[in-house]
Write an enzyme that holds these catalytic residues in place. Structure first.
Site, PDB file in Angstrom:
ATOM      1  N   GLU A   1      68.698  39.054   8.317  1.00  0.00           N
ATOM      2  CA  GLU A   1      68.857  38.718   9.734  1.00  0.00           C
ATOM      3  C   GLU A   1      70.155  39.243  10.334  1.00  0.00           C
ATOM      4  O   GLU A   1      70.203  39.534  11.515  1.00  0.00           O
ATOM      5  CB  GLU A   1      68.660  37.223  10.012  1.00  0.00           C
ATOM      6  CG  GLU A   1      69.671  36.284   9.460  1.00  0.00           C
ATOM      7  CD  GLU A   1      69.342  34.819   9.774  1.00  0.00           C
ATOM      8  OE1 GLU A   1      68.608  34.539  10.718  1.00  0.00           O
ATOM      9  OE2 GLU A   1      69.843  33.953   9.043  1.00  0.00           O
TER      10      GLU A   1
ATOM     11  N   LYS B   1      69.479  35.587   4.868  1.00  0.00           N
ATOM     12  CA  LYS B   1      70.813  35.824   5.449  1.00  0.00           C
ATOM     13  C   LYS B   1      71.054  37.311   5.609  1.00  0.00           C
ATOM     14  O   LYS B   1      71.497  37.769   6.644  1.00  0.00           O
ATOM     15  CB  LYS B   1      71.929  35.231   4.574  1.00  0.00           C
ATOM     16  CG  LYS B   1      72.132  33.743   4.588  1.00  0.00           C
ATOM     17  CD  LYS B   1      72.559  33.142   5.894  1.00  0.00           C
ATOM     18  CE  LYS B   1      71.417  32.867   6.799  1.00  0.00           C
ATOM     19  NZ  LYS B   1      70.769  31.621   6.839  1.00  0.00           N
TER      20      LYS B   1
ATOM     21  N   ASN C   1      63.856  27.969  31.388  1.00  0.00           N
ATOM     22  CA  ASN C   1      63.666  28.182  29.941  1.00  0.00           C
ATOM     23  C   ASN C   1      62.295  27.626  29.595  1.00  0.00           C
ATOM     24  O   ASN C   1      61.952  26.541  30.067  1.00  0.00           O
ATOM     25  CB  ASN C   1      64.680  27.392  29.115  1.00  0.00           C
ATOM     26  CG  ASN C   1      66.087  27.905  29.283  1.00  0.00           C
ATOM     27  OD1 ASN C   1      66.313  28.929  29.925  1.00  0.00           O
ATOM     28  ND2 ASN C   1      67.030  27.181  28.707  1.00  0.00           N
ATOM     29  N   GLY C   2      61.554  28.299  28.739  1.00  0.00           N
ATOM     30  CA  GLY C   2      60.239  27.779  28.350  1.00  0.00           C
ATOM     31  C   GLY C   2      59.153  28.778  28.680  1.00  0.00           C
ATOM     32  O   GLY C   2      59.436  29.952  28.963  1.00  0.00           O
TER      33      GLY C   2
ATOM     34  N   CYS D   1      66.696  31.374  25.740  1.00  0.00           N
ATOM     35  CA  CYS D   1      67.312  31.386  27.066  1.00  0.00           C
ATOM     36  C   CYS D   1      68.325  30.250  27.220  1.00  0.00           C
ATOM     37  O   CYS D   1      68.232  29.224  26.539  1.00  0.00           O
ATOM     38  CB  CYS D   1      66.242  31.200  28.125  1.00  0.00           C
ATOM     39  SG  CYS D   1      64.873  32.340  27.980  1.00  0.00           S
TER      40      CYS D   1
ATOM     41  N   ARG E   1      72.910  31.616  21.587  1.00  0.00           N
ATOM     42  CA  ARG E   1      71.482  31.303  21.526  1.00  0.00           C
ATOM     43  C   ARG E   1      70.632  32.569  21.456  1.00  0.00           C
ATOM     44  O   ARG E   1      69.450  32.505  21.126  1.00  0.00           O
ATOM     45  CB  ARG E   1      71.065  30.490  22.760  1.00  0.00           C
ATOM     46  CG  ARG E   1      71.740  29.138  22.824  1.00  0.00           C
ATOM     47  CD  ARG E   1      71.638  28.550  24.216  1.00  0.00           C
ATOM     48  NE  ARG E   1      70.297  28.157  24.589  1.00  0.00           N
ATOM     49  CZ  ARG E   1      69.783  26.963  24.408  1.00  0.00           C
ATOM     50  NH1 ARG E   1      70.493  26.019  23.839  1.00  0.00           N
ATOM     51  NH2 ARG E   1      68.551  26.673  24.808  1.00  0.00           N
TER      52      ARG E   1
ATOM     53  N   TRP F   1      66.052  35.494  27.161  1.00  0.00           N
ATOM     54  CA  TRP F   1      65.565  36.070  25.907  1.00  0.00           C
ATOM     55  C   TRP F   1      64.097  36.361  26.155  1.00  0.00           C
ATOM     56  O   TRP F   1      63.294  35.442  26.310  1.00  0.00           O
ATOM     57  CB  TRP F   1      65.747  35.051  24.788  1.00  0.00           C
ATOM     58  CG  TRP F   1      65.488  35.565  23.415  1.00  0.00           C
ATOM     59  CD1 TRP F   1      66.281  36.389  22.679  1.00  0.00           C
ATOM     60  CD2 TRP F   1      64.366  35.252  22.581  1.00  0.00           C
ATOM     61  NE1 TRP F   1      65.716  36.607  21.444  1.00  0.00           N
ATOM     62  CE2 TRP F   1      64.543  35.922  21.365  1.00  0.00           C
ATOM     63  CE3 TRP F   1      63.222  34.470  22.746  1.00  0.00           C
ATOM     64  CZ2 TRP F   1      63.629  35.843  20.325  1.00  0.00           C
ATOM     65  CZ3 TRP F   1      62.301  34.387  21.716  1.00  0.00           C
ATOM     66  CH2 TRP F   1      62.526  35.066  20.507  1.00  0.00           C
TER      67      TRP F   1
ATOM     68  N   GLU G   1      66.859  32.219   0.632  1.00  0.00           N
ATOM     69  CA  GLU G   1      67.897  32.050   1.651  1.00  0.00           C
ATOM     70  C   GLU G   1      68.877  33.237   1.638  1.00  0.00           C
ATOM     71  O   GLU G   1      69.276  33.716   2.700  1.00  0.00           O
ATOM     72  CB  GLU G   1      68.621  30.709   1.422  1.00  0.00           C
ATOM     73  CG  GLU G   1      69.774  30.419   2.361  1.00  0.00           C
ATOM     74  CD  GLU G   1      69.425  30.357   3.835  1.00  0.00           C
ATOM     75  OE1 GLU G   1      68.237  30.403   4.193  1.00  0.00           O
ATOM     76  OE2 GLU G   1      70.352  30.302   4.667  1.00  0.00           O
TER      77      GLU G   1
ATOM     78  N   LYS H   1      69.401  31.450  18.401  1.00  0.00           N
ATOM     79  CA  LYS H   1      69.905  30.353  17.576  1.00  0.00           C
ATOM     80  C   LYS H   1      68.893  29.216  17.514  1.00  0.00           C
ATOM     81  O   LYS H   1      68.662  28.623  16.475  1.00  0.00           O
ATOM     82  CB  LYS H   1      71.239  29.851  18.142  1.00  0.00           C
ATOM     83  CG  LYS H   1      71.847  28.677  17.370  1.00  0.00           C
ATOM     84  CD  LYS H   1      72.232  29.098  15.956  1.00  0.00           C
ATOM     85  CE  LYS H   1      72.753  27.954  15.113  1.00  0.00           C
ATOM     86  NZ  LYS H   1      72.732  28.298  13.683  1.00  0.00           N
TER      87      LYS H   1
ATOM     88  N   HIS I   1      54.607  40.715 -11.369  1.00  0.00           N
ATOM     89  CA  HIS I   1      53.308  40.722 -10.700  1.00  0.00           C
ATOM     90  C   HIS I   1      53.306  41.608  -9.454  1.00  0.00           C
ATOM     91  O   HIS I   1      52.450  41.454  -8.589  1.00  0.00           O
ATOM     92  CB  HIS I   1      52.897  39.287 -10.363  1.00  0.00           C
ATOM     93  CG  HIS I   1      52.842  38.419 -11.573  1.00  0.00           C
ATOM     94  ND1 HIS I   1      51.806  38.464 -12.479  1.00  0.00           N
ATOM     95  CD2 HIS I   1      53.741  37.528 -12.080  1.00  0.00           C
ATOM     96  CE1 HIS I   1      52.047  37.620 -13.469  1.00  0.00           C
ATOM     97  NE2 HIS I   1      53.221  37.038 -13.250  1.00  0.00           N
TER      98      HIS I   1
HETATM   99  O1  M6R Z   1      67.436  24.614  14.347  1.00  0.00           O
HETATM  100  P1  M6R Z   1      66.471  24.766  13.194  1.00  0.00           P
HETATM  101  O2  M6R Z   1      67.078  24.411  11.884  1.00  0.00           O
HETATM  102  O3  M6R Z   1      65.177  24.042  13.433  1.00  0.00           O
HETATM  103  O4  M6R Z   1      66.141  26.316  13.165  1.00  0.00           O
HETATM  104  C1  M6R Z   1      65.202  26.834  12.273  1.00  0.00           C
HETATM  105  C2  M6R Z   1      65.292  28.343  12.191  1.00  0.00           C
HETATM  106  O5  M6R Z   1      65.059  28.916  13.441  1.00  0.00           O
HETATM  107  C3  M6R Z   1      66.666  28.807  11.689  1.00  0.00           C
HETATM  108  O6  M6R Z   1      66.981  28.251  10.448  1.00  0.00           O
HETATM  109  C4  M6R Z   1      66.684  30.341  11.564  1.00  0.00           C
HETATM  110  O7  M6R Z   1      65.840  30.767  10.535  1.00  0.00           O
HETATM  111  C5  M6R Z   1      68.108  30.851  11.340  1.00  0.00           C
HETATM  112  N1  M6R Z   1      68.299  32.077  12.042  1.00  0.00           N
HETATM  113  C6  M6R Z   1      68.433  31.085   9.902  1.00  0.00           C
HETATM  114  O8  M6R Z   1      69.699  31.586   9.692  1.00  0.00           O
END
Ligand code: M6R
Length: 599
Positions: free
Chosen positions: A479, A476, A100-101, A2, A27, A74, A472, A594, A495
């Site tokens: 997501e 990428k 937010n929260g 949010c 965000r 959100w 990673e 984000k 395995h």
């Molecule tokens: O702000 P942070 O690095 O703590 O965030 C951690 C994860 O939420 C963040 O890396 C998330 O996995 C991203 N969407 C990856 O691209």
């Protein structure tokens, strides 16, 4: 996650709030709304979906006001719809809140309020706050909010207004909130981009602080009503830095910013074969290091394990922050806990940090966002100086985190009076240039990506320090393109995952030169024998690679310890182009936020 923006001053508030909400879109959100004070009454407009929809609806209504609060939601409690969107009102429709929260004791509070006659209309936990403030309101909004907060268990970044009081009350607990100080006007926001166009003077609220804000002044108190003196800080980021600068998406811009972001993390820290960083405790005494983080930051932590163990011989454990915080970890005073976070606000990472601090560990943060909560709570820190990362998919923060971890490992080695490897330092110095060369692969990768937009599964394989790069690359892709992807240590496929391989399955091998190169070639043969489509990231297209790989990506050769930074770049580009070809809004993929400030 949010987002909040609020304003009190002399300007027309609608364009200002909409502009702010647009800057918070990165965000992640699913609905948006505003509430304005107009002629001692509240006018609320909310829409499910994008901020532009809300904007259209506001433009039609031609509303004029100079005080208002706005929110992007959100969903956590209750589906994304108009009723559940913020701001929420009390029964009398005189009080509006945006939150937010999470209100953890929401069920108990709801029962209490309903037994007293309050009519709760949404499914959200947040609406409760408007009714609690109403319950305690006796002509003084500040007092009513303070009393309401006493009953709330959970987290809040909160703004509250009353139609008859020319002020906004803001409060924070475990959810970031800043006050922007202007000339005859004040802003409140959950993140800097929302207000940067208007002011660079900000105050970071801390947990359990309440700010009482009118257009000419503000005061900040703790929950006991005692005044708190706060410093106004100046934001160094420019508006340009948070715009797209000609790129179609922030993500692409941020991938291409890596030569600069890497130069920034190195700058002033590596000079004349010496490492210059400040750590506020004796790092030589550390017996064990635990690194904790989430998502992409967790992947850089895994690379950090290789780097630190190989360079310092200190044992390193890596844990997901969300697991660490609840597994009653064995931590003691001789341990160092490193937390890695782009935002510095990730709820699980912050909670893990607090858990380790309680147990007496030394703590060190590797963080991008200056002034964020984690940076304020660690004993020592290394800023990434990567500039704002707006795209939901983390790219430049990842490469900077890996470099920061390498610098830390080299620093520990130096403190232990062990020799630093000159080739590694030279490669580190050249790294921005090597990244620039690697980015030259973009056109080829863009072409290659077209072949894959129809596939439904991907496998990423790597070994040693490049195994986390496989993770990673897979993260990428999944997501932003919504293609299912898995990362594995290459030798593990026998395995289990090998069962999935057929001509429909693209398999990305990170196969740059190192002591495991031959073994990874055998792993490729295993995939080839089962008709898998091989995409090989290599330093050289040898005859053998030509026979095995359907596609090759030839990256510059660097020291093995720096190879993850180079090897991840084609994977970032591949994911980006596949997602873009599929027409996905790469910067705001569905369901993602984000900065994950709730657990
Ligand atoms: O702000 P942070 O690095 O703590 O965030 C951690 C994860 O939420 C963040 O890396 C998330 O996995 C991203 N969407 C990856 O691209």
């Amino acid at each position: 996650m949010c987002g909040i923006i609020a304003y009190i001053g002399n300007q027309e508030v609608v364009p200002l709030l909409i502009g702010g909400l647009k800057k918070l879109e990165y965000r992640g959100y699913d609905s948006a709304g505003v509430c304005l004070v107009i002629d001692h009454g509240l006018k609320t407009v909310k829409e499910k979906g994008k901020v532009v929809k809300l904007e259209k609806s506001l433009v039609k209504q031609k509303l004029s006001s100079t005080i208002g609060i706005a929110h992007t939601r959100w969903a956590t409690h209750g589906e994304p719809n108009q009723i559940n969107s913020h701001p929420h009102l009390d029964c009398s429709s005189k009080i509006a809140i945006a939150h937010n929260g999470i209100v953890e004791n929401y069920h108990a509070l709801k029962e209490l309020l309903e037994s007293e006659g309050h009519k709760i209309v949404s499914d959200t936990d947040s609406e409760i706050i408007a009714h609690l403030v109403e319950k305690f309101y006796q002509g003084d909004l500040e007092q009513a909010v303070t009393k309401a907060l006493e009953l709330i268990v959970g987290s809040y970044g909160l703004v509250v207004m009353h139609q008859d009081e020319e002020k906004i009350i803001a409060a924070r607990k475990s959810s970031p909130l800043i006050i922007g100080v202007g000339d005859g006007e004040m802003f409140i926001a959950s993140d800097v981009p929302a207000i940067l166009k208007h002011t660079k003077q900000v105050i970071y609220l801390q947990d359990e602080e309440i700010a009482i804000i009118n257009k000419d002044e503000y005061s900040i108190k703790n929950l006991n009503g005692q005044p708190v003196n706060k410093k106004i800080e100046e934001i160094k980021w420019s508006v340009d830095q948070i715009e797209k600068g000609g790129y179609k998406h922030f993500m692409l811009k941020e991938i291409f910013e890596q030569p600069t972001s890497i130069a920034n993390v190195i700058s002033g820290r590596v000079k004349d074969n010496q490492i210059k960083i400040t750590v506020n405790f004796d790092i030589k005494k550390v017996k064990r290091i635990i690194i904790t983080a989430c998502g992409t930051s967790w992947h850089s932590a895994l690379i950090g394990k290789y780097l630190i163990e190989q360079l310092t011989e200190i044992p390193v454990e890596v844990d997901y922050a969300s697991e660490f915080r609840y597994r009653q970890p064995v931590v003691n005073k001789e341990d160092l806990l490193i937390v890695i976070s782009q935002s510095g606000e990730t709820a699980d990472t912050l909670a893990a940090l607090r858990e380790a601090k309680l147990k007496g560990a030394k703590t060190l943060g590797i963080v991008n966002v200056v002034g964020s909560t984690i940076t304020r709570e660690v004993d020592s820190g290394i800023y990434l100086h990567a500039g704002p990362e707006i795209g939901v998919a983390s790219t430049k923060a990842f490469s900077s985190q890996v470099v920061a971890l390498l610098i830390l490992a080299l620093y520990i080695r130096q403190e232990k009076k062990q020799k630093l490897d000159e080739r590694l330092l030279k490669d580190l110095d050249n790294l921005p240039q090597t990244i620039k060369e690697t980015l030259g692969l973009d056109a080829d990768i863009k072409k290659m990506a077209k072949e894959f937009k129809g596939v439904t599964n991907f496998l990423y394989l790597g070994r040693g320090i490049n195994f986390p790069v496989a993770l990673e690359g897979a993260l990428k892709l999944k997501e932003i393109s919504y293609i299912h992807a898995e990362g594995y240590p290459a030798a593990e496929i026998k395995h289990g995952p090998i069962a999935l391989i057929d001509q429909e399955m693209p398999v990305v091998f990170i196969a740059t030169k190192n002591n495991l190169s031959e073994k990874i070639i055998s792993n490729m043969q295993e995939v080839k024998a089962r008709d898998g489509k091989i995409i090989a990231v290599v330093n050289e297209v040898t005859e053998e690679i030509k026979k095995l790989a359907d596609y090759t990506i030839e990256v510059p050769e660097v020291s093995n310890k720096l190879s993850p930074i180079i090897n991840v770049i084609p994977l970032q580009l591949l994911a980006y182009h596949i997602a873009n070809d599929k027409g996905i809004d790469v910067d705001k993929p569905k369901n993602l936020a984000k900065s994950v400030t709730v657990e």
